[in-house]
Design a protein around this motif. Structure first.
Motif, PDB file in Angstrom:
ATOM      1  N   ARG A 242       0.803  -1.220   0.000  1.00  0.00           N
ATOM      2  CA  ARG A 242       0.000   0.000   0.000  1.00  0.00           C
ATOM      3  C   ARG A 242       0.840   1.277   0.000  1.00  0.00           C
ATOM      4  O   ARG A 242       0.342   2.342  -0.330  1.00  0.00           O
ATOM      5  N   HIS A 243       2.104   1.177   0.390  1.00  0.00           N
ATOM      6  CA  HIS A 243       2.947   2.364   0.511  1.00  0.00           C
ATOM      7  C   HIS A 243       3.721   2.570  -0.783  1.00  0.00           C
ATOM      8  O   HIS A 243       4.672   1.842  -1.079  1.00  0.00           O
ATOM      9  N   PHE A 244       3.321   3.569  -1.558  1.00  0.00           N
ATOM     10  CA  PHE A 244       3.866   3.764  -2.894  1.00  0.00           C
ATOM     11  C   PHE A 244       5.387   3.939  -2.878  1.00  0.00           C
ATOM     12  O   PHE A 244       6.110   3.311  -3.658  1.00  0.00           O
ATOM     13  N   ALA A 245       5.907   4.770  -1.992  1.00  0.00           N
ATOM     14  CA  ALA A 245       7.335   5.084  -2.012  1.00  0.00           C
ATOM     15  C   ALA A 245       8.191   3.871  -1.690  1.00  0.00           C
ATOM     16  O   ALA A 245       9.144   3.556  -2.412  1.00  0.00           O
ATOM     17  N   ILE A 246       7.880   3.162  -0.608  1.00  0.00           N
ATOM     18  CA  ILE A 246       8.701   2.028  -0.210  1.00  0.00           C
ATOM     19  C   ILE A 246       8.498   0.860  -1.174  1.00  0.00           C
ATOM     20  O   ILE A 246       9.434   0.104  -1.457  1.00  0.00           O
ATOM     21  N   ARG A 247       7.274   0.708  -1.695  1.00  0.00           N
ATOM     22  CA  ARG A 247       7.041  -0.322  -2.715  1.00  0.00           C
ATOM     23  C   ARG A 247       7.903  -0.045  -3.952  1.00  0.00           C
ATOM     24  O   ARG A 247       8.524  -0.953  -4.515  1.00  0.00           O
ATOM     25  N   THR A 248       7.951   1.216  -4.379  1.00  0.00           N
ATOM     26  CA  THR A 248       8.761   1.586  -5.536  1.00  0.00           C
ATOM     27  C   THR A 248      10.238   1.342  -5.269  1.00  0.00           C
ATOM     28  O   THR A 248      10.968   0.847  -6.133  1.00  0.00           O
ATOM     29  N   LEU A 251      10.939  -2.376  -5.595  1.00  0.00           N
ATOM     30  CA  LEU A 251      10.967  -2.781  -6.999  1.00  0.00           C
ATOM     31  C   LEU A 251      12.225  -2.280  -7.696  1.00  0.00           C
ATOM     32  O   LEU A 251      12.797  -2.964  -8.562  1.00  0.00           O
ATOM     33  N   LEU A 252      12.684  -1.087  -7.307  1.00  0.00           N
ATOM     34  CA  LEU A 252      13.895  -0.528  -7.903  1.00  0.00           C
ATOM     35  C   LEU A 252      15.119  -1.384  -7.589  1.00  0.00           C
ATOM     36  O   LEU A 252      15.903  -1.728  -8.489  1.00  0.00           O
ATOM     37  N   ILE A 253      15.307  -1.714  -6.306  1.00  0.00           N
ATOM     38  CA  ILE A 253      16.499  -2.480  -5.945  1.00  0.00           C
ATOM     39  C   ILE A 253      16.455  -3.868  -6.573  1.00  0.00           C
ATOM     40  O   ILE A 253      17.481  -4.399  -6.998  1.00  0.00           O
ATOM     41  N   THR A 254      15.262  -4.450  -6.679  1.00  0.00           N
ATOM     42  CA  THR A 254      15.156  -5.780  -7.291  1.00  0.00           C
ATOM     43  C   THR A 254      15.509  -5.723  -8.775  1.00  0.00           C
ATOM     44  O   THR A 254      16.323  -6.514  -9.265  1.00  0.00           O
ATOM     45  N   TYR A 374      12.298  -6.309   1.286  1.00  0.00           N
ATOM     46  CA  TYR A 374      13.292  -5.527   0.555  1.00  0.00           C
ATOM     47  C   TYR A 374      14.572  -6.335   0.347  1.00  0.00           C
ATOM     48  O   TYR A 374      15.134  -6.382  -0.753  1.00  0.00           O
ATOM     49  N   LEU A 375      15.039  -7.011   1.411  1.00  0.00           N
ATOM     50  CA  LEU A 375      16.275  -7.786   1.325  1.00  0.00           C
ATOM     51  C   LEU A 375      16.124  -9.000   0.409  1.00  0.00           C
ATOM     52  O   LEU A 375      17.045  -9.351  -0.334  1.00  0.00           O
ATOM     53  N   VAL A 379      18.599  -9.706  -2.768  1.00  0.00           N
ATOM     54  CA  VAL A 379      19.359 -10.944  -2.944  1.00  0.00           C
ATOM     55  C   VAL A 379      18.812 -11.749  -4.117  1.00  0.00           C
ATOM     56  O   VAL A 379      19.563 -12.273  -4.949  1.00  0.00           O
ATOM     57  N   GLY A 380      17.481 -11.850  -4.189  1.00  0.00           N
ATOM     58  CA  GLY A 380      16.865 -12.597  -5.293  1.00  0.00           C
ATOM     59  C   GLY A 380      17.145 -11.967  -6.641  1.00  0.00           C
ATOM     60  O   GLY A 380      17.340 -12.676  -7.640  1.00  0.00           O
TER      61      GLY A 380
END
Length: 439
Positions: A242-248, A251-254, A374-375, A379-380
């Protein structure tokens, strides 16, 4: 404040210009104990980076056998990552770090014993790596989740940059040559030394006193604990979704780890075939990024005072995109070294900014669970990128993953260029009411 910063299509309100933070004083003593403990454990991690492959190679020269050791250490992140996040949010994080590092100490001491007695086998080594990786899954999450309780919000960026810079020195520069040296003296020494360093880390973590428990929560207190670990995991995933910033950010780091992982998988072939480097030259090429990380740690406090997080993130993503292109186009070793040096500065800066944004935005009772997602993505993403890079290199040559990395990074950069300013501002305001944290 709601738990969603609002995606671009929702037309969020204009973002205010951030004020330049004032110069900061020394970091708090509790954080320094964590910093010292992390330095000790990461020096051991760096020793294992060299000693692990050397140990496996002494038992088998099969490429698959060598590759299974790091795989066994990374697998627990995927299997236990979400569970670790829920546990980190349930228990005393400082105490968990002490216990887990003592368990890691026991595992490494056990490996040293079987080496000394001559009973070591590949299955025993793989089991040891798996247990070590499982413990790291809990320890690293707990440490990251604890930092905001030890450091005022205004000093989080400085704390993260100092911690990441020290990890770069111990894990990438000092640890590997020390591990190789000890292995040459006696093959059990790196593992015994690692066990001793983990014991030191546990002692240092035990000295931490948490001055800011569950900071910034309103009078009604945090949300009641769900009845099961599964429900807690779902709560953390739901908050992130639900949290746009942390979700983004996740997705960015992945996605960027997928593109970089593909390039990294072919770096040794690139260095030997395109740049004409031998083993020592390849080692220097890898060291260039680590040296850049050290420089990044030194200059980050200045950057944080004079440049907005949004600008730092955008410039960093541009640099990462151009890194793939610059590497594949050059045939000159010193140019490649310079490119990776600059990349190292970016990697340290990006890690410090993204960790600070996440630590500011995620409420204390959910921090471990959100960190776990996030981690796992980070890693994945590297693991998937390495696999893709290997397949593309096999089919189209070692340069193909570099072009894939450039094209993929460019596409991601264009998609996130505008919303990155909302990501950078996450957590600048007070935490949401506890009622908004419930499912």
């Amino acid at each position: 404040m709601t738990t969603d910063d609002g995606p671009p299509e929702d037309a969020p309100a204009p973002v205010p210009v951030a004020k330049k933070p004032p110069p900061q004083g020394p970091l708090p003593v509790p954080f320094r104990w964590l910093w010292a403990g992390a330095s000790a454990s990461n020096l051991g991690d760096g020793m294992l980076l060299a000693a692990g492959p050397l140990m496996v190679a002494s038992l088998s020269r099969e490429p698959l056998a060598v590759a299974l050791a790091p795989f066994a250490q990374q697998l627990p992140w995927v299997i236990f990552g979400l569970l670790a996040g829920a546990v980190v949010d349930r228990v005393d994080r400082r105490r968990l770090m002490v216990i887990v590092n003592l368990l890691r100490c026991v595992v490494m001491a056990g490996v040293a014993v079987v080496i000394v007695t001559g009973t070591v086998t590949l299955p025993i080594l793989y089991v040891g790596m798996f247990l070590l990786g499982t413990a790291e899954t809990f320890a690293d999450n707990a440490a990251s989740s604890l930092i905001p309780n030890l450091v005022p919000k205004r000093q989080l960026g400085k704390a993260n940059s100092r911690l990441f810079g020290t990890i770069t020195v111990t894990n990438q520069l000092a640890g590997p040559p020390l591990g190789a040296l000890l292995f040459g003296v006696g093959i059990a020494l790196p593992y015994a030394g690692y066990a001793a360093l983990l014991a030191v880390a546990a002692i240092l973590y035990a000295r931490i006193r948490v001055p800011l428990p569950a900071a910034a929560f309103p009078p009604e207190g945090p949300a009641p604990r769900p009845a099961s670990l599964l429900r807690e995991v779902r709560e953390g995933i739901g908050w992130l979704r639900r949290h746009f910033a942390i979700r983004t950010l996740a997705l960015l780091i992945t996605s960027f780890n997928i593109t970089f992982g593909a390039t990294l998988a072919m770096l040794v072939l690139y260095a030997t075939e395109q740049l004409g480097l031998e083993e020592i030259g390849y080692g220097l090429l890898l060291s260039a990024s680590a040296v850049g990380g050290i420089v990044g740690a030194l200059i980050f406090p200045w950057l944080e005072r004079h440049v907005s997080y949004a600008t730092l993130m955008r410039v960093g993503l541009v640099l990462e995109t151009l890194t793939h292109l610059a590497l594949v186009l050059t045939h000159t070793a010193w140019v490649a070294v310079l490119v990776l040096f600059v990349f190292g500065i970016h990697a340290l800066t990006w890690g410090s900014v993204s960790s600070t944004v996440r630590q500011r935005a995620v409420p204390d009772p959910l921090r471990g669970r959100v960190n776990s997602v996030y981690l796992i993505g980070g890693v994945g993403g590297m693991a998937l990128g390495s696999l893709l890079g290997g397949v593309m290199g096999q089919l189209w040559g070692f340069q193909a993953p570099f072009w894939f990395g450039f094209a993929g990074s460019l596409l991601i950069l264009l998609l996130v260029w505008k919303p990155i300013r909302h990501v950078a501002r996450a957590g600048d305001h007070d935490d949401p009411p506890a009622s908004e944290l419930r499912e």
